[in-house]
Design an enzyme around this catalytic site. Structure first.
Site, PDB file in Angstrom:
ATOM      1  N   ASP A 169       0.850  -1.192   0.000  1.00 23.47           N
ATOM      2  CA  ASP A 169       0.000   0.000   0.000  1.00 23.47           C
ATOM      3  C   ASP A 169       0.883   1.239   0.000  1.00 23.47           C
ATOM      4  OD1 ASP A 169      -1.730   2.075   0.458  1.00 23.47           O
ATOM      5  OD2 ASP A 169      -2.471   1.353   2.387  1.00 23.47           O
ATOM      6  N   GLU A 180      30.066  11.544   3.165  1.00 22.52           N
ATOM      7  CA  GLU A 180      30.721  11.348   4.456  1.00 22.52           C
ATOM      8  C   GLU A 180      29.638  11.250   5.527  1.00 22.52           C
ATOM      9  OE1 GLU A 180      33.389  14.569   5.171  1.00 22.52           O
ATOM     10  OE2 GLU A 180      34.318  14.449   3.192  1.00 22.52           O
ATOM     11  N   GLU A 207      28.601  11.477   9.167  1.00 25.18           N
ATOM     12  CA  GLU A 207      28.854  11.911  10.538  1.00 25.18           C
ATOM     13  C   GLU A 207      27.640  11.542  11.385  1.00 25.18           C
ATOM     14  OE1 GLU A 207      31.722  15.756   9.561  1.00 25.18           O
ATOM     15  OE2 GLU A 207      29.598  16.077  10.020  1.00 25.18           O
ATOM     16  N   GLU A 257      35.033  12.310  15.392  1.00 27.10           N
ATOM     17  CA  GLU A 257      34.880  13.670  14.875  1.00 27.10           C
ATOM     18  C   GLU A 257      35.083  14.688  16.004  1.00 27.10           C
ATOM     19  OE1 GLU A 257      34.610  15.931  12.724  1.00 27.10           O
ATOM     20  OE2 GLU A 257      34.782  14.755  10.895  1.00 27.10           O
ATOM     21  N   GLU A 302      32.756   9.620  12.380  1.00 27.45           N
ATOM     22  CA  GLU A 302      32.559   9.648  10.934  1.00 27.45           C
ATOM     23  C   GLU A 302      33.010   8.333  10.326  1.00 27.45           C
ATOM     24  OE1 GLU A 302      34.620  11.746   7.077  1.00 27.45           O
ATOM     25  OE2 GLU A 302      33.929  13.100   8.651  1.00 27.45           O
ATOM     26  N   HIS A 346      28.538  15.462   3.962  1.00 29.96           N
ATOM     27  CA  HIS A 346      29.155  16.129   2.816  1.00 29.96           C
ATOM     28  C   HIS A 346      29.174  15.161   1.637  1.00 29.96           C
ATOM     29  CE1 HIS A 346      31.659  17.929   6.334  1.00 29.96           C
ATOM     30  NE2 HIS A 346      30.472  18.490   6.260  1.00 29.96           N
ATOM     31  N   ARG A 382      36.299  25.208   4.435  1.00 27.83           N
ATOM     32  CA  ARG A 382      35.101  24.570   4.970  1.00 27.83           C
ATOM     33  C   ARG A 382      33.994  25.551   5.325  1.00 27.83           C
ATOM     34  NH1 ARG A 382      39.237  21.109   5.797  1.00 27.83           N
ATOM     35  NH2 ARG A 382      38.765  18.875   5.835  1.00 27.83           N
ATOM     36  N   GLU A 432      33.046  18.967  -3.143  1.00 27.31           N
ATOM     37  CA  GLU A 432      32.042  18.454  -2.216  1.00 27.31           C
ATOM     38  C   GLU A 432      31.013  19.532  -1.903  1.00 27.31           C
ATOM     39  OE1 GLU A 432      33.170  17.551   1.791  1.00 27.31           O
ATOM     40  OE2 GLU A 432      34.623  19.179   1.904  1.00 27.31           O
ATOM     41  N   ARG A 451      28.703  20.765   1.002  1.00 26.64           N
ATOM     42  CA  ARG A 451      28.875  20.568   2.435  1.00 26.64           C
ATOM     43  C   ARG A 451      27.604  20.740   3.257  1.00 26.64           C
ATOM     44  NH1 ARG A 451      33.579  20.149   4.598  1.00 26.64           N
ATOM     45  NH2 ARG A 451      33.031  21.299   6.509  1.00 26.64           N
TER      46      ARG A 451
END
Length: 476
Positions: free
Chosen positions: A55, A135, A137, A214, A222, A271, A342, A361, A363
């Site tokens: 369903d 990645e 985390e 991390e 991570e 990321h 970053r 990447e 982020r």
């Protein structure tokens, strides 16, 4: 290998492993596994070809009066489930609409959307393969509990090694606040748990680069897989989360991918690294380009940055997501790109030096997303950037080769920023989604259902008093 050969291989595996149950894992609109299980003796060629009925209205895809669908398992996803004491073979696959004389794919089903986005990329002649690397985390807590009652609202989490247990832990294995990055034993108390997670992932055909603690001292970690093809990595994302949750429980812990479960500690993102290949050759590599990236790579980034507001509704689809996307925690808040930076939403890793590894990447995503929607939307935004040659530099989105957190308020005011709430991201998605519906990849009805569902979440949560409000307003 033909379908009949694949089916025979599954039958042989069932006999070889003495499988008793065959489990079919499906995905709902929020990106959560649901499943149905049949005894192994009932599994047959007919099961693989005609599927299992379900369903779809309970999955968020269809109205009740048109909700009968069938799930067709994909034999390439078969894996022995390590968390079942009764030998169980697990498969994911695709949802189909029941038609005569043949079934057809349910366009709203997440896995079908990734397949459609992949085909659209090929049809546009841009590339034939998208490779991604998410990645993961996450936090591992030793205790977690929450309560939402009219007279009691609160949540409590605990991680034995956290700084707040310095007077209680008893062995001195305490990690200072925000100082856990790559910290070793004896402080890294979940090392064996994570290693076992990685071994289960390898058994499921998911190759891992590494795992590590991390930044957050309260149990943040991570795990990073290797680059994988788009659809396979979407499937792998579901399996990785499944393995992390179940292995954590085996060790007496609870895993969460909530972007911001602990106030004052680093948030958890997902990321997403990406690159394109055509006939086995890298599309994103150019020795003469900025950061050795081609014009197609820059246009792809331009598409991501142009549509980043609406993308956030699919890549960061929880109200908690936007408690992570704030300055000060290495989470991106600025619409821009740069190398080894970053603080921008797109980062180009300087260590990816060889042509077939050159990439960037995104982020902002986090793992509360439906990975099929997230990855497909990223690809569709990038395709739009390439088709329309959206240059990120010409649009004022960088490159920002400086720490954007340290700019003056006046300089920050000149920058473009990510949405600061899920409501803002949903507004952006309502206004900007033509790039998603191109080629019929994202059905309009799915986006409407998704937006309505998320708006209802926002409205519900907005009505609930928050403990911090008592701190601010109780005695006024």
């Amino acid at each position: 290998m033909t379908l009949n050969n694949k089916i025979q291989k599954i039958m042989d595996l069932i006999r070889e492993k003495d499988i008793k149950m065959v489990d079919f894992k499906m995905v709902d609109i929020n990106g959560q596994f649901r499943h149905v299980t049949i005894p192994a003796e009932n599994f047959s060629e007919d099961t693989m070809k005609n599927g299992i009925g379900f369903d779809a209205s309970n999955y968020g895809y269809a109205v009740v009066e048109k909700s009968d669908m069938v799930f067709i398992p994909d034999p390439d996803t078969a894996v022995v489930d390590p968390f079942c004491s009764i030998p169980t073979l697990s498969m994911t696959g695709n949802a189909m609409i029941i038609d005569n004389p043949e079934n057809r794919p349910l366009a709203q089903y997440p896995r079908n959307i990734v397949l459609a986005a992949n085909q659209y990329m090929k049809d546009c002649g841009i590339a034939d393969t998208m490779m991604i690397l998410p990645e993961f985390e996450f936090y591992l807590f030793d205790q977690v509990g929450w309560e939402l009652q009219p007279n009691s609202i609160g949540v409590a989490v605990d991680a034995v090694q956290s700084y707040w247990n310095s007077a209680n832990e008893g062995k001195g294995c305490i990690v200072p606040k925000q100082k856990a990055y790559h910290i070793a034993k004896p402080f890294d108390i979940s090392y064996e748990c994570r290693s076992e997670m990685c071994m289960h992932m390898k058994d499921a055909g998911i190759e891992i680069n590494y795992h590590h603690p991390e930044v957050a001292a309260s149990g943040q970690f991570e795990i990073e897989p290797q680059l994988g093809e788009l659809t396979k990595m979407a499937d792998a994302t579901m399996m990785i989360k499944y393995i992390i949750h179940n292995t954590a429980l085996k060790y007496g812990k609870s895993a969460t991918f909530m972007p911001k479960p602990v106030y004052g500690e680093a948030g958890s993102g997902m990321h997403v690294h990406m690159l394109l290949l055509k006939d086995g050759q890298p599309v994103f590599s150019d020795d003469n380009g900025y950061a050795h990236l081609s014009r197609e790579a820059h246009w792809f980034m331009g598409g991501l940055l142009k549509h980043i507001g609406s993308l956030c509704a699919l890549t960061n689809p929880s109200t908690n997501s936007f408690k992570r996307l704030v300055p000060g925690f290495e989470a991106p808040v600025t619409v821009g790109y740069a190398t080894s930076n970053r603080s921008a939403v797109i980062r180009i890793p300087a260590y990816a030096k060889t042509p077939n590894k050159r990439r960037f990447e995104l982020r902002n995503p986090d793992a509360t997303c439906n990975p099929y929607f997230c990855y497909a939307a990223i690809l569709m935004a990038g395709i739009d950037g390439i088709k329309n040659q959206i240059d990120p530099h010409e649009n004022g989105w960088g490159p920002y080769d400086l720490n954007l957190y340290h700019l003056s308020d006046e300089e920050k005011a000149k920058l473009h920023h990510l949405p600061t709430s899920l409501e803002q991201a949903l507004d952006a998605l309502e206004a900007d989604h033509d790039y998603l519906t191109a080629g019929g990849v994202f059905p309009e009805v799915l986006l409407k259902n998704f937006i309505a569902s998320k708006r209802a979440e926002c409205a519900e949560l907005a009505k609930i008093p928050h403990p911090a409000e008592f701190d601010k307003y109780y005695n006024l």
